[in-house]
Design an enzyme around this catalytic site. Structure first.
Site, short mmCIF file in Angstrom:
data_model
loop_
_atom_site.label_atom_id
_atom_site.label_comp_id
_atom_site.label_asym_id
_atom_site.label_seq_id
_atom_site.Cartn_x
_atom_site.Cartn_y
_atom_site.Cartn_z
N ASP A 62 -21.29 -9.20 6.84
CA ASP A 62 -21.56 -7.74 6.72
C ASP A 62 -20.17 -6.95 7.06
OD1 ASP A 62 -23.90 -8.01 5.35
OD2 ASP A 62 -25.02 -8.06 7.26
N ARG A 85 -21.91 0.70 4.47
CA ARG A 85 -20.91 -0.09 5.31
C ARG A 85 -19.43 0.41 4.91
NH1 ARG A 85 -24.12 -3.15 8.44
NH2 ARG A 85 -25.87 -4.56 7.21
N LYS A 88 -30.73 -4.60 12.11
CA LYS A 88 -31.41 -4.28 10.84
C LYS A 88 -32.12 -5.41 10.56
CE LYS A 88 -28.79 -4.03 6.81
NZ LYS A 88 -29.10 -5.12 5.91
N ARG A 119 -28.08 -6.44 -8.12
CA ARG A 119 -28.07 -7.46 -7.21
C ARG A 119 -28.49 -8.95 -7.91
NH1 ARG A 119 -27.45 -5.23 -2.06
NH2 ARG A 119 -26.80 -7.22 -1.19
C1 S3P Z 1 -29.32 -10.47 5.73
C2 S3P Z 1 -28.38 -11.25 5.48
C3 S3P Z 1 -27.20 -11.05 4.70
C4 S3P Z 1 -26.67 -9.66 5.16
C5 S3P Z 1 -27.54 -8.53 4.80
C6 S3P Z 1 -29.05 -8.92 5.70
C7 S3P Z 1 -30.54 -10.81 6.35
O1 S3P Z 1 -27.26 -11.12 3.18
O2 S3P Z 1 -25.37 -9.33 4.19
O3 S3P Z 1 -27.03 -7.31 5.27
O4 S3P Z 1 -31.15 -9.83 7.12
O5 S3P Z 1 -31.05 -11.82 6.24
P1 S3P Z 1 -27.18 -12.61 2.55
O6 S3P Z 1 -28.39 -13.54 2.81
O7 S3P Z 1 -27.47 -12.24 1.03
O8 S3P Z 1 -25.80 -13.01 2.81
#
Ligand code: S3P
Length: 444
Positions: free
Chosen positions: A325, A399, A27, A127
């Site tokens: 995650d 999740r 992702k 958020r």
């Molecule tokens: C992600 C970073 C994480 C993660 C999110 C995807 C990314 O978030 O929780 O699912 O692709 O950079 P944070 O950077 O806010 O920790």
């Protein structure tokens, strides 16, 4: 829609047809590959792209910015516009539920200099966005959040001749989304962008930008230095590895379901992402990794997982970021492990798709798992038998939905997971894959 899950004999087999089955593409990498390709010049080809709710939000936004793309199967083709070639969107860009989309787009739009409004679902509007707004403003980006410091974010644009400011910034959170946002903005700065993180977050952006010709380096694990772009980013031709965060659900499913043996192929093993693997090994998990080297700068390998008796573990410090995650599904592993598992230093979990500390505690409690909340984590009393026999709700969190399904594979009584269609946000094939492995799961 709801999912019913019943106690499963065993999960087995190699996924799909034959040895080379891939999980859906990562992702984080799918978001980046789509957006960075749009900022490059030329045609990009991205294979094993994740087609899901959150990545569709990114693709829709790119369309609104005048970027041409097509998705044939899981191959995404993007016609890059260059950093300054995006069109002013006619309406607010709807980022859906995707924090990655809104935070990364904010950085890209800051670099491009066009005016735009970034918005999203009611969930996304909760958020925190100050974490990108404050440093972007230090870089000279005119950006205004709502009074609560959330989306919508209004970028008022800047004339093409005015560069952003060279900056040295110390980030309050270890967040790859924040880091990536600022790196993208830094491509249009008048000098270096230097970022200091409190702990090392995933470095997919650094790897990908470097592969596209940007001058970005990491003098140590907590520092990134980016030079402004001298020539356009080059197009990408890339195979994305399977998503480790999707694999995580199947790993825990196999570990807790007696008699299971499962092989997951071509999983991304970026060390910034594999904290759950290290933690499960510490809990006594039988997981073998066959490393396959690197593919387009990202490490990958096969994971062979066998049902294992697990014991409790403590998680804190930098490990938290490496498995940020995976806490919902980790909590399920902890629920079936002998002893008390404690998670600390994980207050960031309160700012994800749900408040993952209180949502986890509430839903696991319904299944009969004793969970104690801490301001920055939780403790779980593990047991070999978990009653189940309840309806649980995923609080709009994909999740959490998948984790509760995994929990139900080994409970004494069936579990109903309400509003489970949220799973489509990140792993639409989840139930098919689980059924293919023998999991007793069905939509009702
Ligand atoms: C992600 C970073 C994480 C993660 C999110 C995807 C990314 O978030 O929780 O699912 O692709 O950079 P944070 O950077 O806010 O920790």
């Amino acid at each position: 829609m709801d999912l019913m899950v019943a106690s499963t004999q065993k999960l087995c087999g190699e996924l799909g047809n034959g040895a080379r089955f891939n999980l859906p593409g990562d992702k984080s990498l799918s978001h980046r590959a789509a957006l960075f390709s749009a900022l490059a010049l030329g045609h990009s080809n991205i294979r094993n792209f994740l087609d899901s709710g959150v990545t569709r939000a990114m693709l829709r936004a790119l369309t609104a910015l005048g970027v041409e793309w097509s998705l044939q199967g899981t191959t995404l083709k993007v016609q890059g516009q260059g950093l300054r070639g995006l069109c002013v969107p006619e309406e607010a860009l709807n980022c859906g539920n995707s924090a990655t989309t809104i935070r990364l787009l904010a950085g890209a739009l800051a670099a491009s200099g066009i005016p735009a409004v970034l918005d999203g679902s009611a969930g996304l509007r909760k958020r925190p966005m100050e974490r990108i707004v404050d440093p972007l403003r230090e870089m000279g980006v005119p950006i205004q959040p709502s009074e609560q410091g959330t989306a919508p974010l209004v970028l008022s644009g800047r004339p093409p001749e005015r560069a952003l400011l060279s900056s040295e910034l110390t980030l309050a959170q270890a967040s790859a989304q924040v880091k990536t946002c600022l790196l993208l903005a830094g491509l249009a700065a008048d000098g270096q962008t230097i970022l200091h993180e409190p702990a090392p977050s995933r470095d997919h952006s650094e790897r990908m930008l470097r592969a596209m010709g940007a001058n970005v380096h990491q003098p140590d694990a907590l520092t990134v230095i980016l030079e402004p772009l001298q020539r356009p980013l080059t197009a990408l031709d890339m195979d994305l590895p399977g998503d480790f965060s999707a694999a995580a659900f199947l790993m825990v499913a196999a570990l807790i379901t007696p008699g299971s043996e499962v092989c997951l192929n071509n999983v991304g093993l970026n060390p910034g992402r594999t904290g759950l693997l290290d933690t499960l090994l510490e809990m006594g998990a039988d997981i073998r990794t066959e490393t396959l080297g690197e593919q387009n700068g990202e490490p990958l390998g096969n994971l062979i997982i066998k049902h294992s008796p697990l014991h409790a573990v403590n998680v804190s410090g930098d490990r938290v970021v490496q498995m940020i995650d995976e806490f919902p599904v980790f909590a399920v592993a902890a629920a079936y492990a002998k002893g008390t598992t404690q998670v600390r230093d994980a207050q960031e979990l309160r700012y994800k798709e749900s408040d993952r500390i209180s949502a986890l505690a509430a839903q696991l409690d319904r299944l009969g798992v004793p969970v104690r909340e801490h301001p920055d984590g939780f403790s779980i009393e593990g047991a070999l038998q978990i009653p189940g026999g309840a309806s649980v709700d995923c609080a709009g969190d994909h999740r959490l939905a998948m984790s509760l399904v995994v929990a139900g594979l080994a409970t004494e009584q069936p579990v109903r997971v309400k509003n489970a269609e949220m799973i489509n946000e990140s792993f639409p094939e989840f139930t098919d894959v689980l059924q293919g492995m023998g999991g007793k799961v069905s939509w009702i």
